[in-house]
Design an enzyme around this catalytic site. Structure first.
Site, PDB file in Angstrom:
ATOM      1  N   ASP A  93       0.907  -1.062   0.035  1.00  0.00           N
ATOM      2  CA  ASP A  93       0.028   0.038  -0.014  1.00  0.00           C
ATOM      3  C   ASP A  93       0.716   1.366   0.154  1.00  0.00           C
ATOM      4  O   ASP A  93       1.971   1.143   0.449  1.00  0.00           O
ATOM      5  CB  ASP A  93      -0.983   0.069   1.228  1.00  0.00           C
ATOM      6  CG  ASP A  93      -2.124   0.735   1.183  1.00  0.00           C
ATOM      7  OD1 ASP A  93      -3.460   0.413   0.845  1.00  0.00           O
ATOM      8  OD2 ASP A  93      -2.067   2.232   1.052  1.00  0.00           O
ATOM      9  N   LYS A 173     -11.298  -4.665  -6.743  1.00  0.00           N
ATOM     10  CA  LYS A 173     -12.539  -3.824  -6.751  1.00  0.00           C
ATOM     11  C   LYS A 173     -12.390  -2.586  -7.964  1.00  0.00           C
ATOM     12  O   LYS A 173     -11.192  -2.238  -8.237  1.00  0.00           O
ATOM     13  CB  LYS A 173     -12.320  -2.992  -5.385  1.00  0.00           C
ATOM     14  CG  LYS A 173     -13.374  -1.749  -5.059  1.00  0.00           C
ATOM     15  CD  LYS A 173     -13.547  -1.499  -3.670  1.00  0.00           C
ATOM     16  CE  LYS A 173     -12.257  -0.375  -3.521  1.00  0.00           C
ATOM     17  NZ  LYS A 173     -12.292  -0.153  -1.922  1.00  0.00           N
TER      18      LYS A 173
END
Length: 222
Positions: A93, A173
């Site tokens: 991330d 997603k």
């Protein structure tokens, strides 16, 4: 256990936009936020992966797993809890992720890391599962937000095609819009099954949905 449904209100709206106040109001009264705190999950998003796992059994037999957009670590917690065979679990991330036992955490831009030799060394050459729950900050234009996330998913999907073991899975997603069909078509060329799925934990008024690509056919599939 019975829980009283007591609505909470934002104590002060001073300095906040209307949309910010509305988001906070919804967040404070979100059952999944309450459940995440009760179960020790770092994020309400954990329940999205739990539902995906319950329906599609993506963690079964997965040993080498990559979680893209892993902060704050809710999905990593679910993987550790459900993937008993996991040997290598890597979380990536832009934001720093608080340490988690048995997980390799890498801070950086995944699109740049794909070209980084150090990342390649830390990430298993062949993966059994790639998860992407990346969320970009909204620019205020839904069409632009949609295109940005779709372009990212295309890159992540191409990475999956080059690194997944045959028969394994890719979950990502994105936001519903005009370009999502192109992502689905690419996934269908390389996986036995590819479809979109919206977990119950996703907000009803959100355009969020997940690409579920199951059973990678191999790099030479057409």
């Amino acid at each position: 256990m019975h829980c009283r449904n007591i609505k909470q209100r934002v104590k002060t709206a001073r300095g906040r936009t209307v949309s910010s106040v509305m988001w906070l109001q919804r967040h404070l009264n979100d059952v999944y936020v309450t459940m995440a705190a009760k179960n020790g999950y770092r994020s309400r998003a954990s329940f999205k992966l739990l539902e995906i796992e319950e329906k599609f059994q993506i963690l079964k037999g997965a040993e080498n797993i990559l979680d893209i957009g892993a902060a704050p670590g809710g999905w990593l917690q679910v993987v550790k809890e459900k993937a008993s065979n996991a040997v290598n679990l890597v979380g990536v991330d832009l934001q720093k992720i608080q340490p988690m036992e048995g997980v390799t955490l890498i801070q950086g831009d995944f699109l740049e890391l794909m070209q980084d030799e150090q990342f390649v060394k830390l990430c298993p050459m062949k993966l059994d599962l790639i998860l992407s729950d990346v969320a970009f900050n909204s620019c205020g234009d839904n069409a632009i937000d949609h295109v940005r996330i779709v372009q990212f998913v295309f890159s992540a999907l191409e990475f999956a095609i080059s690194t997944l073991n045959p028969g394994r899975h890719f979950i990502a997603k994105l936001l519903k819009g005009g370009e999502d069909k192109d992502v689905l078509l690419l996934a269908k060329k390389h996986f036995k099954c590819a479809r979109f799925f919206k977990p119950k934990a996703s907000y009803k008024d959100s355009s969020e949905l997940y690409l579920i690509a199951l059973g990678f056919c191999g790099q030479h599939s057409s």
